[in-house]
Design a protein around this motif. Structure first.
Motif, PDB file in Angstrom:
ATOM      1  N   LEU A   1       0.850  -1.201   0.000  1.00  0.00           N
ATOM      2  CA  LEU A   1       0.000   0.000   0.000  1.00  0.00           C
ATOM      3  C   LEU A   1       0.883   1.247   0.000  1.00  0.00           C
ATOM      4  O   LEU A   1       1.754   1.397   0.858  1.00  0.00           O
ATOM      5  N   LYS A   2       0.644   2.140  -0.966  1.00  0.00           N
ATOM      6  CA  LYS A   2       1.488   3.334  -1.087  1.00  0.00           C
ATOM      7  C   LYS A   2       0.879   4.496  -0.301  1.00  0.00           C
ATOM      8  O   LYS A   2      -0.310   4.481   0.016  1.00  0.00           O
ATOM      9  N   PRO A   3       1.694   5.520  -0.039  1.00  0.00           N
ATOM     10  CA  PRO A   3       1.134   6.729   0.577  1.00  0.00           C
ATOM     11  C   PRO A   3       0.123   7.374  -0.383  1.00  0.00           C
ATOM     12  O   PRO A   3       0.226   7.201  -1.608  1.00  0.00           O
ATOM     13  N   LEU A   4      -0.833   8.087   0.183  1.00  0.00           N
ATOM     14  CA  LEU A   4      -1.786   8.824  -0.670  1.00  0.00           C
ATOM     15  C   LEU A   4      -1.065  10.033  -1.239  1.00  0.00           C
ATOM     16  O   LEU A   4      -0.271  10.665  -0.547  1.00  0.00           O
ATOM     17  N   VAL A   5      -1.354  10.349  -2.499  1.00  0.00           N
ATOM     18  CA  VAL A   5      -0.819  11.568  -3.117  1.00  0.00           C
ATOM     19  C   VAL A   5      -2.011  12.422  -3.539  1.00  0.00           C
ATOM     20  O   VAL A   5      -2.729  12.072  -4.465  1.00  0.00           O
ATOM     21  N   THR A   6      -2.234  13.522  -2.813  1.00  0.00           N
ATOM     22  CA  THR A   6      -3.345  14.422  -3.175  1.00  0.00           C
ATOM     23  C   THR A   6      -2.746  15.704  -3.754  1.00  0.00           C
ATOM     24  O   THR A   6      -1.777  16.242  -3.219  1.00  0.00           O
ATOM     25  N   LYS A   7      -3.322  16.147  -4.868  1.00  0.00           N
ATOM     26  CA  LYS A   7      -2.928  17.416  -5.475  1.00  0.00           C
ATOM     27  C   LYS A   7      -4.223  18.210  -5.679  1.00  0.00           C
ATOM     28  O   LYS A   7      -4.948  17.979  -6.640  1.00  0.00           O
ATOM     29  N   TYR A   8      -4.536  19.084  -4.710  1.00  0.00           N
ATOM     30  CA  TYR A   8      -5.806  19.812  -4.771  1.00  0.00           C
ATOM     31  C   TYR A   8      -5.529  21.269  -5.168  1.00  0.00           C
ATOM     32  O   TYR A   8      -4.709  21.939  -4.550  1.00  0.00           O
ATOM     33  N   ASP A   9      -6.270  21.750  -6.165  1.00  0.00           N
ATOM     34  CA  ASP A   9      -6.148  23.152  -6.589  1.00  0.00           C
ATOM     35  C   ASP A   9      -7.315  23.941  -6.000  1.00  0.00           C
ATOM     36  O   ASP A   9      -8.466  23.725  -6.406  1.00  0.00           O
TER      37      ASP A   9
ATOM     38  N   THR B   1      -7.890   0.497   4.506  1.00  0.00           N
ATOM     39  CA  THR B   1      -8.600   0.538   3.231  1.00  0.00           C
ATOM     40  C   THR B   1      -9.405  -0.737   3.028  1.00  0.00           C
ATOM     41  O   THR B   1      -9.005  -1.830   3.450  1.00  0.00           O
ATOM     42  N   TYR B   2     -10.582  -0.592   2.432  1.00  0.00           N
ATOM     43  CA  TYR B   2     -11.443  -1.756   2.129  1.00  0.00           C
ATOM     44  C   TYR B   2     -12.390  -1.366   1.003  1.00  0.00           C
ATOM     45  O   TYR B   2     -12.535  -0.173   0.673  1.00  0.00           O
ATOM     46  N   HIS B   3     -12.998  -2.370   0.382  1.00  0.00           N
ATOM     47  CA  HIS B   3     -13.935  -2.132  -0.723  1.00  0.00           C
ATOM     48  C   HIS B   3     -15.348  -2.055  -0.161  1.00  0.00           C
ATOM     49  O   HIS B   3     -15.817  -2.989   0.515  1.00  0.00           O
ATOM     50  N   GLY B   4     -16.034  -0.950  -0.445  1.00  0.00           N
ATOM     51  CA  GLY B   4     -17.369  -0.748   0.107  1.00  0.00           C
ATOM     52  C   GLY B   4     -18.269   0.009  -0.844  1.00  0.00           C
ATOM     53  O   GLY B   4     -18.118  -0.081  -2.071  1.00  0.00           O
ATOM     54  N   SER B   5     -19.164   0.780  -0.248  1.00  0.00           N
ATOM     55  CA  SER B   5     -20.239   1.410  -1.039  1.00  0.00           C
ATOM     56  C   SER B   5     -20.427   2.881  -0.638  1.00  0.00           C
ATOM     57  O   SER B   5     -19.840   3.348   0.335  1.00  0.00           O
ATOM     58  N   LEU B   6     -21.308   3.540  -1.381  1.00  0.00           N
ATOM     59  CA  LEU B   6     -21.792   4.839  -0.927  1.00  0.00           C
ATOM     60  C   LEU B   6     -22.610   4.585   0.333  1.00  0.00           C
ATOM     61  O   LEU B   6     -23.232   3.523   0.466  1.00  0.00           O
ATOM     62  N   THR B   7     -22.630   5.550   1.256  1.00  0.00           N
ATOM     63  CA  THR B   7     -23.397   5.331   2.489  1.00  0.00           C
ATOM     64  C   THR B   7     -24.768   5.995   2.423  1.00  0.00           C
ATOM     65  O   THR B   7     -25.508   6.006   3.410  1.00  0.00           O
ATOM     66  N   THR B   8     -25.090   6.583   1.245  1.00  0.00           N
ATOM     67  CA  THR B   8     -26.449   7.087   1.032  1.00  0.00           C
ATOM     68  C   THR B   8     -26.893   6.588  -0.339  1.00  0.00           C
ATOM     69  O   THR B   8     -26.054   6.185  -1.156  1.00  0.00           O
ATOM     70  N   PRO B   9     -28.191   6.611  -0.588  1.00  0.00           N
ATOM     71  CA  PRO B   9     -28.641   6.202  -1.922  1.00  0.00           C
ATOM     72  C   PRO B   9     -27.835   6.937  -2.992  1.00  0.00           C
ATOM     73  O   PRO B   9     -27.493   8.102  -2.792  1.00  0.00           O
ATOM     74  N   PRO B  10     -27.435   6.286  -4.099  1.00  0.00           N
ATOM     75  CA  PRO B  10     -27.854   4.946  -4.539  1.00  0.00           C
ATOM     76  C   PRO B  10     -27.099   3.776  -3.906  1.00  0.00           C
ATOM     77  O   PRO B  10     -27.236   2.659  -4.393  1.00  0.00           O
ATOM     78  N   LEU B  11     -26.275   3.979  -2.863  1.00  0.00           N
ATOM     79  CA  LEU B  11     -25.642   2.883  -2.099  1.00  0.00           C
ATOM     80  C   LEU B  11     -24.837   1.941  -2.998  1.00  0.00           C
ATOM     81  O   LEU B  11     -24.631   0.777  -2.643  1.00  0.00           O
ATOM     82  N   THR B  12     -24.397   2.442  -4.145  1.00  0.00           N
ATOM     83  CA  THR B  12     -23.704   1.575  -5.118  1.00  0.00           C
ATOM     84  C   THR B  12     -22.354   1.112  -4.564  1.00  0.00           C
ATOM     85  O   THR B  12     -21.671   1.865  -3.863  1.00  0.00           O
ATOM     86  N   GLU B  13     -21.980  -0.138  -4.933  1.00  0.00           N
ATOM     87  CA  GLU B  13     -20.775  -0.770  -4.364  1.00  0.00           C
ATOM     88  C   GLU B  13     -19.571  -0.481  -5.257  1.00  0.00           C
ATOM     89  O   GLU B  13     -19.014  -1.358  -5.899  1.00  0.00           O
ATOM     90  N   SER B  14     -19.210   0.788  -5.266  1.00  0.00           N
ATOM     91  CA  SER B  14     -18.199   1.293  -6.215  1.00  0.00           C
ATOM     92  C   SER B  14     -17.071   2.036  -5.523  1.00  0.00           C
ATOM     93  O   SER B  14     -16.270   2.690  -6.194  1.00  0.00           O
ATOM     94  N   VAL B  15     -16.987   1.928  -4.178  1.00  0.00           N
ATOM     95  CA  VAL B  15     -16.068   2.786  -3.428  1.00  0.00           C
ATOM     96  C   VAL B  15     -14.876   2.019  -2.863  1.00  0.00           C
ATOM     97  O   VAL B  15     -15.053   1.010  -2.164  1.00  0.00           O
TER      98      VAL B  15
ATOM     99  N   GLY C   1      -2.153   7.020  -5.760  1.00  0.00           N
ATOM    100  CA  GLY C   1      -1.399   6.288  -4.743  1.00  0.00           C
ATOM    101  C   GLY C   1      -2.350   5.443  -3.913  1.00  0.00           C
ATOM    102  O   GLY C   1      -3.421   5.049  -4.395  1.00  0.00           O
ATOM    103  N   GLY C   2      -1.991   5.194  -2.670  1.00  0.00           N
ATOM    104  CA  GLY C   2      -2.815   4.313  -1.819  1.00  0.00           C
ATOM    105  C   GLY C   2      -2.908   2.942  -2.479  1.00  0.00           C
ATOM    106  O   GLY C   2      -1.937   2.471  -3.089  1.00  0.00           O
ATOM    107  N   PRO C   3      -4.070   2.299  -2.409  1.00  0.00           N
ATOM    108  CA  PRO C   3      -4.246   0.997  -3.052  1.00  0.00           C
ATOM    109  C   PRO C   3      -4.567   1.111  -4.541  1.00  0.00           C
ATOM    110  O   PRO C   3      -4.664   0.122  -5.244  1.00  0.00           O
ATOM    111  N   MET C   4      -4.702   2.356  -5.004  1.00  0.00           N
ATOM    112  CA  MET C   4      -5.228   2.540  -6.369  1.00  0.00           C
ATOM    113  C   MET C   4      -4.139   2.518  -7.434  1.00  0.00           C
ATOM    114  O   MET C   4      -3.037   3.001  -7.209  1.00  0.00           O
TER     115      MET C   4
END
Ligand SMILES: CC(C)NC[C@H](O)COc1ccc(S(N)(=O)=O)cc1
Ligand SMILES: [Zn+2]
Length: 260
Positions: free
Chosen positions: A41-49, A191-205, A78-81
């Motif tokens: 697992l790598k460190p997260l790399v965030t580049k926010y403008d 880190t783990y594979h999960g879902s949105l916590t509000t509708p549409p609750l899709t398992e894409s996160v 980075g991270g698991p991605m």
């Protein structure tokens, strides 16, 4: 840990409490001793403008700070991605008291609030709406909030909240750097594979929950609680509190840690 349970009849949860056939739903309790250290697992790399910040609005469930995600200006990698993800919005979940409010917990420990920074996979998809339907479509960073010293960076956001008290109110919001809301240490996360916590609750996160929390003041959290679930037209004003989902079964999923 608290004994409080969000009542099933809570206004926010007339919807489905468990997605039929859903075996990777969120949020969950992170059982630290059952998490698996993964040295890959790598460190997260965030580049926010900060200039991609556009507006802040009350969607009747939380308040969202939305970013221009038409280019790769604010990204997470980075991270698991393997892929690059674009920031589209961030929002929070909180309780009516400091005793609870977070969606995830660590060994059943509840926090008064939780920040979610929502990103979508811009290497594979061209819109959030597309990515939200795909297994590897979204990446959300979760940060726990604790009550303590005032968070200077958060104050600009807190000062904008009275203008969006009611559902569907929007105000322009510019030059906010969401990086100021991350803890100093972003190398340590679960880190783990999960879902949105509000509708549409899709398992894409792909969830990345930071081990280190941030501190905000009691007064800053109290302003979160001054928001309303209801629009200006409705006669019954309901304060926006306890906007978190009940925890979901792990269904055999592994939770990995980036630290030992
Ligand atoms: C599909 C689009 C148009 N609508 C989706 C809607 O915005 C919901 O988006 C979200 C985004 C993030 C989350 S959380 N709490 O899991 O971070 C929940 C819902
Ligand atoms: Zn959320």
């Amino acid at each position: 840990s608290s004994k409080y349970v969000l009542s099933q009849m809570h206004p926010m949860w007339q919807g489905p409490l468990v997605v039929p056939g859903g075996d990777r739903q969120s949020p969950i309790d992170i059982v630290v001793r059952k998490s698996i250290f993964d040295s890959k697992l790598k460190p997260l790399v965030t580049k926010y403008d900060p200039h991609t910040c556009q507006q802040i609005w009350n969607n009747g469930y939380s308040f969202l700070v939305e970013y221009d995600d038409t280019t790769d200006k604010s990204t997470l990698q980075g991270g698991p991605m393997e892929d690059k993800f674009r920031l589209c919005q961030f929002h929070f979940h909180w309780g009516e008291t400091n005793a609870w409010g977070s969606e995830h917990t660590v060994d059943k420990k509840l926090f008064p609030a939780e920040l979610h920074l929502v990103h979508w996979n811009s290497d594979k998809y061209s819109l959030f709406e597309e990515a939200v339907m795909e297994d590897n479509g979204l990446a959300v960073i979760g940060v726990f909030l604790k009550v303590g010293k005032r968070h200077e960076g958060l104050q600009k956001l807190v000062d904008a909240l009275p203008a969006i008290r009611h559902k569907n109110s929007v105000v322009e919001f510019n030059r906010f750097d969401p990086g100021c809301l991350l803890p100093t240490n972003t190398d340590d996360y679960w880190t783990y594979h999960g879902s949105l916590t509000t509708p549409p609750l899709t398992e894409s996160v792909t969830w990345m929950i930071m081990k280190q929390h941030i501190e905000v003041s009691h007064e800053q959290l109290a302003v979160f609680r001054s928001l309303l679930f209801t629009s200006a037209e409705e006669d019954m004003q309901k304060s926006m509190v306890n906007n978190f989902r009940v925890q979901q079964p792990l269904r055999g999923r592994a939770v990995r840690s980036s630290f030992n």
